[in-house]
Design a protein around this motif. Sequence first.
Motif, PDB file in Angstrom:
ATOM      1  N   ASP A 188      -4.509   7.378  -2.266  1.00 26.58           N
ATOM      2  CA  ASP A 188      -3.601   6.824  -0.631  1.00 26.58           C
ATOM      3  C   ASP A 188      -3.946   5.661  -0.663  1.00 26.58           C
ATOM      4  O   ASP A 188      -4.917   4.094  -0.935  1.00 26.58           O
ATOM      5  CB  ASP A 188      -6.016   7.057  -0.453  1.00 26.58           C
ATOM      6  CG  ASP A 188      -6.112   6.583   1.437  1.00 26.58           C
ATOM      7  OD1 ASP A 188      -5.168   6.475   2.348  1.00 26.58           O
ATOM      8  OD2 ASP A 188      -6.972   7.063   1.623  1.00 26.58           O
ATOM      9  N   GLY A 189      -2.958   4.836  -0.319  1.00 28.79           N
ATOM     10  CA  GLY A 189      -2.422   3.438  -0.559  1.00 28.79           C
ATOM     11  C   GLY A 189      -2.656   2.829   0.801  1.00 28.79           C
ATOM     12  O   GLY A 189      -3.138   1.591   0.918  1.00 28.79           O
ATOM     13  N   ARG A 190      -3.460   2.981   1.559  1.00 29.81           N
ATOM     14  CA  ARG A 190      -4.105   2.765   2.698  1.00 29.81           C
ATOM     15  C   ARG A 190      -5.510   1.693   2.311  1.00 29.81           C
ATOM     16  O   ARG A 190      -5.639   1.082   2.932  1.00 29.81           O
ATOM     17  CB  ARG A 190      -4.632   4.022   3.963  1.00 29.81           C
ATOM     18  CG  ARG A 190      -3.125   4.562   4.850  1.00 29.81           C
ATOM     19  CD  ARG A 190      -3.792   5.777   5.338  1.00 29.81           C
ATOM     20  NE  ARG A 190      -4.951   6.715   4.634  1.00 29.81           N
ATOM     21  CZ  ARG A 190      -5.577   7.548   5.396  1.00 29.81           C
ATOM     22  NH1 ARG A 190      -5.356   7.719   6.902  1.00 29.81           N
ATOM     23  NH2 ARG A 190      -5.964   8.575   4.557  1.00 29.81           N
ATOM     24  N   THR A 191      -5.897   2.634   1.111  1.00 31.07           N
ATOM     25  CA  THR A 191      -7.103   1.998   0.287  1.00 31.07           C
ATOM     26  C   THR A 191      -7.208   1.547  -0.729  1.00 31.07           C
ATOM     27  O   THR A 191      -8.022   0.356  -1.559  1.00 31.07           O
ATOM     28  CB  THR A 191      -8.601   2.767   0.114  1.00 31.07           C
ATOM     29  OG1 THR A 191      -7.678   3.475  -0.207  1.00 31.07           O
ATOM     30  CG2 THR A 191      -8.905   3.514   1.801  1.00 31.07           C
ATOM     31  N   ASN A 192      -5.786   0.944  -0.784  1.00 26.97           N
ATOM     32  CA  ASN A 192      -5.283   0.067  -2.007  1.00 26.97           C
ATOM     33  C   ASN A 192      -5.870  -1.657  -1.900  1.00 26.97           C
ATOM     34  O   ASN A 192      -5.706  -2.074  -1.597  1.00 26.97           O
ATOM     35  CB  ASN A 192      -3.653  -0.243  -2.100  1.00 26.97           C
ATOM     36  CG  ASN A 192      -3.538  -0.766  -3.479  1.00 26.97           C
ATOM     37  OD1 ASN A 192      -2.896  -1.301  -4.210  1.00 26.97           O
ATOM     38  ND2 ASN A 192      -2.306  -0.107  -4.095  1.00 26.97           N
ATOM     39  N   PHE A 249       4.286   4.833   8.573  1.00 27.86           N
ATOM     40  CA  PHE A 249       3.300   3.827   7.068  1.00 27.86           C
ATOM     41  C   PHE A 249       2.747   2.558   8.143  1.00 27.86           C
ATOM     42  O   PHE A 249       1.682   2.886   7.381  1.00 27.86           O
ATOM     43  CB  PHE A 249       4.660   3.704   6.155  1.00 27.86           C
ATOM     44  CG  PHE A 249       4.464   2.597   5.679  1.00 27.86           C
ATOM     45  CD1 PHE A 249       3.428   3.081   4.019  1.00 27.86           C
ATOM     46  CD2 PHE A 249       4.574   1.393   5.108  1.00 27.86           C
ATOM     47  CE1 PHE A 249       3.247   2.425   3.474  1.00 27.86           C
ATOM     48  CE2 PHE A 249       4.415   0.585   4.090  1.00 27.86           C
ATOM     49  CZ  PHE A 249       3.718   1.202   3.331  1.00 27.86           C
ATOM     50  N   TYR A 250       3.427   1.616   8.808  1.00 27.25           N
ATOM     51  CA  TYR A 250       2.865   0.919   8.704  1.00 27.25           C
ATOM     52  C   TYR A 250       0.908   0.403   9.970  1.00 27.25           C
ATOM     53  O   TYR A 250       0.725   0.470   9.693  1.00 27.25           O
ATOM     54  CB  TYR A 250       3.221  -0.690   9.307  1.00 27.25           C
ATOM     55  CG  TYR A 250       4.804  -1.210   7.670  1.00 27.25           C
ATOM     56  CD1 TYR A 250       3.809  -1.843   7.132  1.00 27.25           C
ATOM     57  CD2 TYR A 250       6.118  -1.204   8.036  1.00 27.25           C
ATOM     58  CE1 TYR A 250       4.027  -2.395   6.094  1.00 27.25           C
ATOM     59  CE2 TYR A 250       6.696  -1.656   6.459  1.00 27.25           C
ATOM     60  CZ  TYR A 250       5.394  -1.957   5.407  1.00 27.25           C
ATOM     61  OH  TYR A 250       6.531  -2.944   4.319  1.00 27.25           O
ATOM     62  N   GLY A 280       1.236  -1.167   0.142  1.00 28.46           N
ATOM     63  CA  GLY A 280       0.109   0.343   0.356  1.00 28.46           C
ATOM     64  C   GLY A 280       0.488   1.423  -0.429  1.00 28.46           C
ATOM     65  O   GLY A 280       0.348   2.077   0.567  1.00 28.46           O
ATOM     66  N   LEU A 281       2.221   1.435  -0.593  1.00 31.67           N
ATOM     67  CA  LEU A 281       2.849   2.123  -0.429  1.00 31.67           C
ATOM     68  C   LEU A 281       1.831   3.386  -1.847  1.00 31.67           C
ATOM     69  O   LEU A 281       2.137   4.659  -1.426  1.00 31.67           O
ATOM     70  CB  LEU A 281       4.236   1.498  -1.047  1.00 31.67           C
ATOM     71  CG  LEU A 281       5.220   3.169  -0.971  1.00 31.67           C
ATOM     72  CD1 LEU A 281       5.618   3.298   0.196  1.00 31.67           C
ATOM     73  CD2 LEU A 281       6.693   2.388  -1.431  1.00 31.67           C
ATOM     74  N   ASN A 284      -1.000  -6.453   0.872  1.00 32.20           N
ATOM     75  CA  ASN A 284      -2.109  -7.815   1.464  1.00 32.20           C
ATOM     76  C   ASN A 284      -2.467  -7.146   2.817  1.00 32.20           C
ATOM     77  O   ASN A 284      -2.282  -6.173   3.893  1.00 32.20           O
ATOM     78  CB  ASN A 284       0.026  -7.920   2.314  1.00 32.20           C
ATOM     79  CG  ASN A 284      -0.078  -9.491   3.270  1.00 32.20           C
ATOM     80  OD1 ASN A 284      -1.289  -9.363   4.075  1.00 32.20           O
ATOM     81  ND2 ASN A 284       0.762 -10.068   3.415  1.00 32.20           N
ATOM     82  N   PRO A 285      -3.987  -7.935   2.969  1.00 34.08           N
ATOM     83  CA  PRO A 285      -4.006  -7.908   4.220  1.00 34.08           C
ATOM     84  C   PRO A 285      -4.354  -7.712   6.220  1.00 34.08           C
ATOM     85  O   PRO A 285      -4.557  -6.772   6.390  1.00 34.08           O
ATOM     86  CB  PRO A 285      -5.278  -8.366   3.855  1.00 34.08           C
ATOM     87  CG  PRO A 285      -4.583  -9.923   3.200  1.00 34.08           C
ATOM     88  CD  PRO A 285      -4.050  -9.295   2.180  1.00 34.08           C
ATOM     89  N   LEU A 286      -2.568  -8.212   5.572  1.00 38.57           N
ATOM     90  CA  LEU A 286      -2.160  -7.736   6.911  1.00 38.57           C
ATOM     91  C   LEU A 286      -1.464  -6.578   7.026  1.00 38.57           C
ATOM     92  O   LEU A 286      -1.441  -6.098   7.951  1.00 38.57           O
ATOM     93  CB  LEU A 286      -1.109  -8.991   7.327  1.00 38.57           C
ATOM     94  CG  LEU A 286      -1.504 -10.588   6.642  1.00 38.57           C
ATOM     95  CD1 LEU A 286      -0.357 -11.260   7.352  1.00 38.57           C
ATOM     96  CD2 LEU A 286      -2.677 -10.304   8.358  1.00 38.57           C
ATOM     97  N   VAL A 287      -1.277  -5.746   6.093  1.00 39.34           N
ATOM     98  CA  VAL A 287      -1.172  -4.407   6.181  1.00 39.34           C
ATOM     99  C   VAL A 287      -1.831  -3.378   6.728  1.00 39.34           C
ATOM    100  O   VAL A 287      -3.394  -3.311   6.014  1.00 39.34           O
ATOM    101  CB  VAL A 287      -0.456  -4.058   5.024  1.00 39.34           C
ATOM    102  CG1 VAL A 287       0.297  -2.386   5.460  1.00 39.34           C
ATOM    103  CG2 VAL A 287       0.424  -4.666   4.583  1.00 39.34           C
ATOM    104  N   ARG A 288      -2.331  -3.525   8.086  1.00 41.51           N
ATOM    105  CA  ARG A 288      -3.307  -2.944   8.185  1.00 41.51           C
ATOM    106  C   ARG A 288      -3.144  -1.783   9.979  1.00 41.51           C
ATOM    107  O   ARG A 288      -1.927  -2.139  10.120  1.00 41.51           O
ATOM    108  CB  ARG A 288      -4.883  -4.101   9.014  1.00 41.51           C
ATOM    109  CG  ARG A 288      -4.385  -4.916   9.686  1.00 41.51           C
ATOM    110  CD  ARG A 288      -5.091  -5.669   9.934  1.00 41.51           C
ATOM    111  NE  ARG A 288      -4.148  -6.633  11.273  1.00 41.51           N
ATOM    112  CZ  ARG A 288      -3.855  -6.181  13.209  1.00 41.51           C
ATOM    113  NH1 ARG A 288      -3.554  -4.930  13.082  1.00 41.51           N
ATOM    114  NH2 ARG A 288      -3.486  -6.818  13.642  1.00 41.51           N
TER     115      ARG A 288
END
Length: 378
Positions: free
Chosen positions: A330-334, A314-315, A255-256, A338-342
């Motif tokens: 908005d990479g947060r909503t990419n 970021f993480y 989600g960068l 990976n769904p673990l990047v929350r």
Amino acid sequence: MTSRALLSWSTAVLSVLLLTACEEEKKPYAWQLPPGFPEPFVPADNPMSEEKVELGRHLFYDERLSGNGTMSCAGCHEQQRAFSDAKATPSGSTGHAVPRNSPGLANVAYLATYTWANPVLDTLEKQALVPLFAETPLELGMGTRLDEVLQRLREDARYKELFLAAFPEDKDPIHEDNVVKALASFQRTMISGNSPYDRYLQGDSTALSAAAKRGMELFFGERAECYHCHSGPHQTNSFRSKDTKLSERDFQNTGLYNVDGLGAYPVNNTGLFEFTNNPKDMGRFRVPPLRNVTLTAPYMHDGSIATLEEVLDFYMAGGREVTSGPHVGDGRTNPLKNPLVRPFELDAQERADLIAFLESLTDMDFVNDPRLSNPFDG
């Protein structure tokens, strides 16, 4: 002694000498591995030898290996920085911009694939061809001036000795294939395994500070969940050793970026998608090892995050929102990340503890090891 007996005796002695030479030639390379480290994978057509390693060390630091004679491998991989270069992205020998960050080389012998997102570069020999011969972008630029580069090496008496010692079976050992094999052999000796974290794993309970121990619990715990991607002895899911049955080829989207709201990354840096053309592979890159991570800033495939503290931000945010410039999104909503990047929360003490653990992965013996240093200094 009769002539026949003398001939028989001479033949026997010669046979013994040849047998001894063959046994010495087949003698396994003496790896100097830290406790618990498996023997690295080595291709059958390039067995390790001390002579190849020494030749590769010279070639790694020699600017004459570039087409215009101005840049060596060490130009982008400096020992004091764990063989990274402190730049967001480097430039090649002719000034060409290289779009991806120069990764550190600690323990590259154990990676399953090489470069940030190429699934087919599965040996150091294949990887070496990229900086040596690629023209877009041009790095060392050896390809267009190969004969000239090899002639430089042939004119150096030291290289005549080094190549002959490394490849005694070759009548003319100074050629492209042997350059690549020697470089790969040297890089396989870049073994880092004496950080405080390593000493702690080996039984020294005092090797880690209290903060680093708390940070280690966070790193391997379910709140931060760092370990899901940064697993194993080198904190990366990309791993291969001599006895690995199936090498992992792991690439992740964190989600960068999200430049179009549908998951797109900048057009010159789309990751695994460049090779597969599979939309699901957009923005997927190899998970970098974390050993010596405090020495290899800036971070991410394009060097776009400057510090470990910013990486943690970021993480914790579950991705990055870019609010200005050409890559707004908005990479947060990419949808491809990976769904673990929350998102997750840490207080100030926990943040400091996690950074302390990452700092404990620094191996100062590695960055000061004279066996990996520039042989032309002094």
